[in-house]
Design an enzyme around this catalytic site. Structure first.
Site: not given
Length: 268
Positions: A41, A216, A238
């Site tokens: 991320s 995602d 994610h």
């Protein structure tokens, strides 16, 4: 493997300085001359920041479901807070407090050898501002462009159409200034209906996305690529990318194996 802790909700450079401090200590502790960074991320920008400032420390930067172009979620979230006025300030304070509590509960990064300091300098508004494509990522990518793809996927429908037609088009330079860059990601937001992220968090996040996108569940696939894009279509969202929650993922997906395989990948 050394685990580091950075503020979950802070601007790129602040998180970068937190990572920089941890790497300095890890090098001194381990006696190693370089480290290999694996980011998830917003860990991408912290890693890219340190790679730019301290290239002599870094052997490689690898990105899992990383955010290198921002997310439409941030624009929607900020617009919603602005629209509800004073109530938005309350929401911001509440979410910031929740992030700080989660940080305290999860504790500092610890692997037995290096205990990262607990960083809880959080601000949900900083996180939202820092996650916007413009101006945040436009400015950051101009200052730290290493290994970013030449293809500007955000120019294609505001980053909603994916990273490019092929992995080659999506990729950036595989090696810059002696540092190898790799990336991978997924494009399926809903992978396991028993996962609380799939049934609560991701549907809520979608309300701020402003429409359909290849993503995602938090980050668009446009922006996941950095350096050599290995794969951008895993059936993983994610949160699956870091085996959350409770390692509930799509049938047949083995998230740790992705990391094991990559750790044993021959360097350039």
């Amino acid at each position: 493997v050394y685990v580091v802790n950075m503020s979950s909700a802070a601007l790129h450079e602040k998180r970068g300085e937190e990572l920089r401090s941890s790497i300095r200590q890890i090098l001194a502790l381990s006696g190693a001359s370089k480290v290999n960074l694996i980011a998830h991320s917003q860990g991408a920008t912290a890693s890219r920041y340190v790679a730019a400032l301290e290239p002599q420390w870094i052997a490689s930067v690898s990105c899992a479901h990383c955010m290198n172009e921002g997310t439409q979620f941030a624009d929607g979230f900020k617009a919603t807070l602005a629209a509800i006025g004073v109530g938005g300030q309350i929401v911001d304070a509440g979410v910031t407090l929740l992030l700080e509590l989660l940080e305290l509960i999860s504790g500092p990064g610890s692997d037995g050898d290096y205990n990262a300091p607990l960083n809880v300098d959080q601000s949900m508004m900083d996180l939202a501002s820092g996650s916007q494509h413009a101006p945040s990522y436009v400015e950051f990518n101009a200052a730290y462009p290493a290994a970013m793809p030449a293809y500007k996927c955000w120019n294609d429908n505001g980053g909603r159409n994916g990273p490019g037609a092929t992995l080659t088009q999506a990729s950036g330079a595989a090696s810059v200034n002696g540092i190898s860059y790799y990336s991978w990601g997924g494009n399926d937001p809903y992978t396991a209906w028993l996962d609380p992220f799939d049934i609560i968090v991701i549907p809520l996040a979608f309300q701020f996305m402003g429409g359909e996108a290849k993503w995602d569940g938090l980050v668009p696939t446009c922006g996941m690529a950095l350096g050599k894009a290995l794969r951008l279509d895993y059936k993983a969202n994610h949160f699956d990318a870091i085996n959350h929650a409770l390692a509930i993922t799509a049938f047949g997906m083995n998230i740790p194996s992705i990391y094991y395989t990559h750790a044993n990948r021959p360097p350039y």
